[in-house]
Scaffold this motif. Structure first.
Motif, mmCIF file in Angstrom:
data_model
loop_
_atom_site.group_PDB
_atom_site.id
_atom_site.type_symbol
_atom_site.label_atom_id
_atom_site.label_comp_id
_atom_site.label_asym_id
_atom_site.label_seq_id
_atom_site.Cartn_x
_atom_site.Cartn_y
_atom_site.Cartn_z
ATOM 1 N N ARG A 104 -10.040 1.872 3.665
ATOM 2 C CA ARG A 104 -9.429 2.006 4.997
ATOM 3 C C ARG A 104 -9.204 0.641 5.649
ATOM 4 O O ARG A 104 -8.784 0.558 6.792
ATOM 5 C CB ARG A 104 -10.312 2.862 5.891
ATOM 6 C CG ARG A 104 -10.429 4.302 5.398
ATOM 7 C CD ARG A 104 -9.803 5.242 6.394
ATOM 8 N NE ARG A 104 -10.128 6.617 6.075
ATOM 9 C CZ ARG A 104 -9.214 7.501 5.680
ATOM 10 N NH1 ARG A 104 -7.954 7.145 5.555
ATOM 11 N NH2 ARG A 104 -9.569 8.741 5.426
ATOM 12 N N PRO B 32 1.229 7.925 1.063
ATOM 13 C CA PRO B 32 0.806 8.185 2.446
ATOM 14 C C PRO B 32 -0.601 8.740 2.621
ATOM 15 O O PRO B 32 -1.089 8.808 3.741
ATOM 16 C CB PRO B 32 1.849 9.199 2.941
ATOM 17 C CG PRO B 32 2.355 9.859 1.710
ATOM 18 C CD PRO B 32 2.300 8.829 0.632
ATOM 19 N N ALA B 33 -1.266 9.160 1.539
ATOM 20 C CA ALA B 33 -2.643 9.645 1.706
ATOM 21 C C ALA B 33 -3.571 8.511 2.124
ATOM 22 O O ALA B 33 -4.620 8.750 2.720
ATOM 23 C CB ALA B 33 -3.140 10.280 0.407
ATOM 24 N N TYR B 34 -3.185 7.299 1.799
ATOM 25 C CA TYR B 34 -4.041 6.136 2.101
ATOM 26 C C TYR B 34 -3.787 5.645 3.518
ATOM 27 O O TYR B 34 -2.792 4.997 3.790
ATOM 28 C CB TYR B 34 -3.784 5.025 1.083
ATOM 29 C CG TYR B 34 -4.504 5.290 -0.219
ATOM 30 C CD1 TYR B 34 -5.657 4.589 -0.550
ATOM 31 C CD2 TYR B 34 -4.071 6.280 -1.093
ATOM 32 C CE1 TYR B 34 -6.343 4.857 -1.725
ATOM 33 C CE2 TYR B 34 -4.748 6.554 -2.267
ATOM 34 C CZ TYR B 34 -5.891 5.840 -2.570
ATOM 35 O OH TYR B 34 -6.581 6.112 -3.725
ATOM 36 N N ARG B 35 -4.716 5.989 4.401
ATOM 37 C CA ARG B 35 -4.546 5.615 5.809
ATOM 38 C C ARG B 35 -5.520 4.523 6.187
ATOM 39 O O ARG B 35 -6.595 4.411 5.603
ATOM 40 C CB ARG B 35 -4.746 6.861 6.679
ATOM 41 C CG ARG B 35 -3.700 7.916 6.291
ATOM 42 C CD ARG B 35 -3.853 9.222 6.995
ATOM 43 N NE ARG B 35 -3.054 10.219 6.282
ATOM 44 C CZ ARG B 35 -2.907 11.476 6.661
ATOM 45 N NH1 ARG B 35 -3.491 11.902 7.763
ATOM 46 N NH2 ARG B 35 -2.181 12.303 5.955
ATOM 47 N N VAL C 116 -0.138 5.693 -7.403
ATOM 48 C CA VAL C 116 -1.462 5.861 -7.989
ATOM 49 C C VAL C 116 -2.450 6.192 -6.879
ATOM 50 O O VAL C 116 -2.315 5.709 -5.748
ATOM 51 C CB VAL C 116 -1.880 4.595 -8.789
ATOM 52 C CG1 VAL C 116 -1.848 3.344 -7.924
ATOM 53 C CG2 VAL C 116 -3.272 4.759 -9.397
ATOM 54 N N ARG D 286 0.830 -1.211 0.000
ATOM 55 C CA ARG D 286 0.000 0.000 0.000
ATOM 56 C C ARG D 286 0.860 1.254 0.000
ATOM 57 O O ARG D 286 0.635 2.176 -0.786
ATOM 58 C CB ARG D 286 -0.894 0.036 1.253
ATOM 59 C CG ARG D 286 -2.247 -0.589 1.100
ATOM 60 C CD ARG D 286 -2.969 -0.584 2.434
ATOM 61 N NE ARG D 286 -3.424 0.738 2.838
ATOM 62 C CZ ARG D 286 -4.675 1.178 2.670
ATOM 63 N NH1 ARG D 286 -5.587 0.408 2.120
ATOM 64 N NH2 ARG D 286 -5.006 2.384 3.069
ATOM 65 N N GLU D 287 1.834 1.282 0.896
ATOM 66 C CA GLU D 287 2.669 2.478 0.998
ATOM 67 C C GLU D 287 3.451 2.722 -0.282
ATOM 68 O O GLU D 287 3.578 3.854 -0.749
ATOM 69 C CB GLU D 287 3.621 2.364 2.199
ATOM 70 C CG GLU D 287 2.860 2.517 3.504
ATOM 71 C CD GLU D 287 3.699 2.207 4.741
ATOM 72 O OE1 GLU D 287 4.876 1.832 4.581
ATOM 73 O OE2 GLU D 287 3.153 2.317 5.852
ATOM 74 N N ARG D 288 3.936 1.630 -0.873
ATOM 75 C CA ARG D 288 4.745 1.744 -2.085
ATOM 76 C C ARG D 288 3.900 2.144 -3.301
ATOM 77 O O ARG D 288 4.339 2.920 -4.149
ATOM 78 C CB ARG D 288 5.460 0.403 -2.332
ATOM 79 C CG ARG D 288 6.285 0.325 -3.585
ATOM 80 C CD ARG D 288 7.227 -0.889 -3.586
ATOM 81 N NE ARG D 288 6.582 -2.147 -3.224
ATOM 82 C CZ ARG D 288 5.845 -2.891 -4.058
ATOM 83 N NH1 ARG D 288 5.641 -2.489 -5.296
ATOM 84 N NH2 ARG D 288 5.305 -4.038 -3.665
ATOM 85 N N LEU D 289 2.671 1.641 -3.375
ATOM 86 C CA LEU D 289 1.847 1.868 -4.559
ATOM 87 C C LEU D 289 0.930 3.082 -4.423
ATOM 88 O O LEU D 289 0.721 3.815 -5.383
ATOM 89 C CB LEU D 289 0.984 0.626 -4.842
ATOM 90 C CG LEU D 289 1.745 -0.656 -5.167
ATOM 91 C CD1 LEU D 289 0.828 -1.871 -5.040
ATOM 92 C CD2 LEU D 289 2.326 -0.566 -6.580
ATOM 93 N N LEU D 290 0.358 3.260 -3.228
ATOM 94 C CA LEU D 290 -0.686 4.278 -3.063
ATOM 95 C C LEU D 290 -0.195 5.515 -2.325
ATOM 96 O O LEU D 290 -0.843 6.566 -2.381
ATOM 97 C CB LEU D 290 -1.896 3.681 -2.324
ATOM 98 C CG LEU D 290 -2.461 2.364 -2.882
ATOM 99 C CD1 LEU D 290 -3.634 1.876 -2.035
ATOM 100 C CD2 LEU D 290 -2.896 2.506 -4.336
#
Lengths: 441, 441
Positions: free
Chosen positions: B93, A32-35, B117, A26-30
């Motif tokens: 989430r 830091p906005a994805y929490r 992305v 997740r961190e690598r692809l998406l």
């Protein structure tokens, strides 16, 4: 828009190797906005009715998500989506019956004077469009919101959403008013305080040479901390704003579609007449559909002068999902169930309040409930850390809720409309145990 | 965003009673913002492959819609949506594998330096987010667009979309540049003119005390009139803007996902390196999914400082649809087909140009083609009325196209990627007949 983010080294140790690899990806692809929710994030793989299931087959009672409101993967919604996706899915520049049948049924849930509907894909797009329409109609730019509002993530809305955090700077055309917090203000003061604040905001905008366009209010003040009552507290402020030429935009993205129990729409509890109503989250039970409903004069003025076309908005699959949701709410009598189960939950939460000093206030309308945790009842000092611990303890015990409010000290309990009394009991028992675990303040 | 609206009394007489009732219901329920294609609107009830079907069972060759790009109701996409909708559809989430698998596959279609992305539901949301990110990254507000650009319908984007009509007033922070119109400027002048215009726009913004944030350009300048070449014409302007600290946002909402044939993304034909790329329309073959791809440094800076959560963005059903689209493009070799069929169409259009004086220019990349109609080739005077008649004559003959450009005198031909040579032949024959009918200027 409240969230429980981040996790400690101790939490990381409790994660499986697979969960850790998912978090890394997740961190690598998406980025830091994805929490993630919860100190120990939940790996969801399946949903059914009021339950979410993780990859180990453990089930979690979903008392938070108001998107899959009629039940995760409700068979009628799934069937409507599957059937329509195989038949036709294109835009609204061709004639199609489905969108019209759905529009009629949807408008039928509103007071007669609201005659038009426009479709978007997200609540953000709906609020953004409502704002454009209000500005077009009034010729003004000023907007009045509550102090910890959330209305969306477009450029225009993010700056009207102080709940998004310290990075948000309020623009010159915005004014905030205190949320109608009956717990702190006193139930008898809420209406007058809100009206006085709106009065002052209008005056201040005008004093700065800014013409006010809209009073934009969430139907239950969700991000502010969940403020449902006393019913009617909106009437004075809304009447005042409308008399001054502002449009009242009722943001029903969170509070709409029968959730508040007594009425299909949150604003109806207050006896007010919005000029525009925005819709979203539960509208398609997960299918991205949203929109707005409004007075013909207001919507048509915009539509005549400015083009608006939303490629996916009102597409046949989204409309089929929306139609199925309305059908299910009607056929399974979910509004009545939200009212009854909500009342039952509120009573149960009241009993927990007697047992747990941490609970300062319980409140709610239908299946939109808030439980405010305080360090002590006299000072009403917010118990933010304890709230976080309760939310995470609930998750560990298999019940999903979250937190709201500027200090995130209000348990936000928003069960699926499909909740039965047995689910309410499980929620209450689990909360009781979690509060025991977290202990007295 | 071009459209062929309105219909005359004569057209109304040709409508069935049922069609008239649908139009009346649309006006009553949806209001005047909802406009229909064609003088005689099309009542669509079914889609299959490259065909749309009306309520009389007549079929129409779809040479316009680039949403259902891999074919209307493609069985693999329908199956992916149906399967996932029955399994789980919730937000991001929680940990989920589908979004990560899809994100990896999607990023695999981009140059390696684009590492992140983010998912939204519409192209408007994608461009709106890209603008927020660019402004956050640069600390500026200024945006450079083309003179008849279309980038979306949020408040921030509508004012950067002059193609939406006279109601749009360009904001103080926007500057426009001439679209790279090789037909009027000459192929050898396009690159230098664009670069000089961008230079002047940057200088003018700075002179007014406005810090420039972004150069925002459609991958094929669709609303400006479809300007595909000569390939490489963007390089000088983009290099200049990036050297001046602006981010280059490649708006691939219309030109992306293999449509331009030579490359998977429109910008790749020009050998440029966007900082952000926005995606939309064909991404889920009708499922509302969109997003952006960007440099890690740019995306992460925003994500660390500002919350962004899109309720339906990146949901499992939308990701399943997006994954199926990528799989179909790969397995059915649709990029190669777009290149080959596009070349074949362009050759055929060139032959029509020799037969019809009305055709001033034919151009295209892959399956995104423009045919510019002029009153005479020397003056290049736009033949707008004739274009409208050709589009409607095509529709009467069962082939769907539309028009683009400030004067709507450019036939916009944008067939589904699933087009075969026989469909190209039918399109060319029908256009030949429609041009005969409309006659010499």
């Amino acid at each position: 828009m409240s969230m429980i983010n981040g996790f400690s080294a101790a939490d990381a140790e409790r994660l499986s190797a697979h969960e850790r690899s998912l978090i890394e990806r997740r961190e690598r692809l998406l980025g830091p906005a994805y929490r993630l929710f919860y100190e120990r994030p939940l790996h969801t793989v399946r949903g059914e009715g009021v339950w979410l299931f993780d990859d180990q087959g453990r089930r979690y009672l979903d008392a938070y998500n108001n998107v899959a409101s009629v039940g995760h993967c409700h068979p009628r919604v799934v069937s409507a989506i599957s059937r329509q996706a195989a038949q036709l899915n294109t835009h609204t520049r061709y004639l199609q019956e489905g969108i019209l049948d759905y529009a009629e049924q949807l408008l039928g849930t509103f007071p007669d004077y609201l005659e038009r509907v426009m479709f978007t894909c997200t609540g953000s797009e709906a609020n953004d469009l409502a704002l454009r329409i209000a500005r077009h109609h009034t010729g003004g730019t000023g907007v009045i919101i509550t102090r910890f509002a959330y209305h969306g993530v477009t450029g225009d809305l993010a700056e009207l959403s102080p709940s998004l955090g310290a990075g948000i700077r309020l623009p010159a055309h915005a004014r905030t008013v205190l949320a109608p917090d009956a717990y702190r203000l006193g139930a008898d003061q809420v209406a007058a305080t809100l009206a006085a604040d709106v009065r002052a905001a209008i005056d201040d905008l005008r004093a700065q040479g800014i013409r006010p366009a809209a009073l934009l209010l969430d139907g239950i003040f969700s991000s502010d901390g969940v403020f449902p009552g006393p019913a009617g507290f909106l009437a004075e402020a809304v009447a005042l704003a409308q008399a001054e030429g502002l449009l009242y935009i009722a943001d029903e993205v969170q509070s709409g579609f029968a959730r508040t129990g007594d009425a299909f729409w949150g604003f109806e509890r207050h006896g007010v007449r919005p000029d525009l109503v925005t819709l979203g989250k539960p509208m398609g039970n997960g299918q991205p559909i949203a929109g707005l409903v409004g007075r013909a004069e207001v919507v048509d003025g915009f539509g005549r002068n400015l083009r608006y076309f939303n490629t996916f908005g009102g597409n046949p699959v989204s409309c089929a999902a929306g139609q199925a949701v309305l059908d299910v709410i009607r056929d399974e009598e979910l509004q009545a169930r939200a009212r009854e189960t909500g009342r039952y939950l509120l009573q149960g939460l009241g009993r927990l309040q007697q047992r747990h000093a941490l609970i300062g206030d319980v409140r709610g309308a239908g299946l939109f409930l808030g439980v405010e945790l305080v360090k002590d009842r006299a000072s009403q000092a917010p118990a933010a850390a304890e709230t976080r611990r309760v939310v995470n303890a609930m998750r560990e015990r298999g019940v999903l809720i979250s937190a709201a409010g500027p200090l995130e000290n209000i348990l936000k309990i928003r069960p699926l409309l499909a909740f039965e009394r047995e689910h309410a009991d499980l929620l209450l028992e689990t909360l009781d145990a979690a509060l025991d675990e977290v202990g007295a303040p």
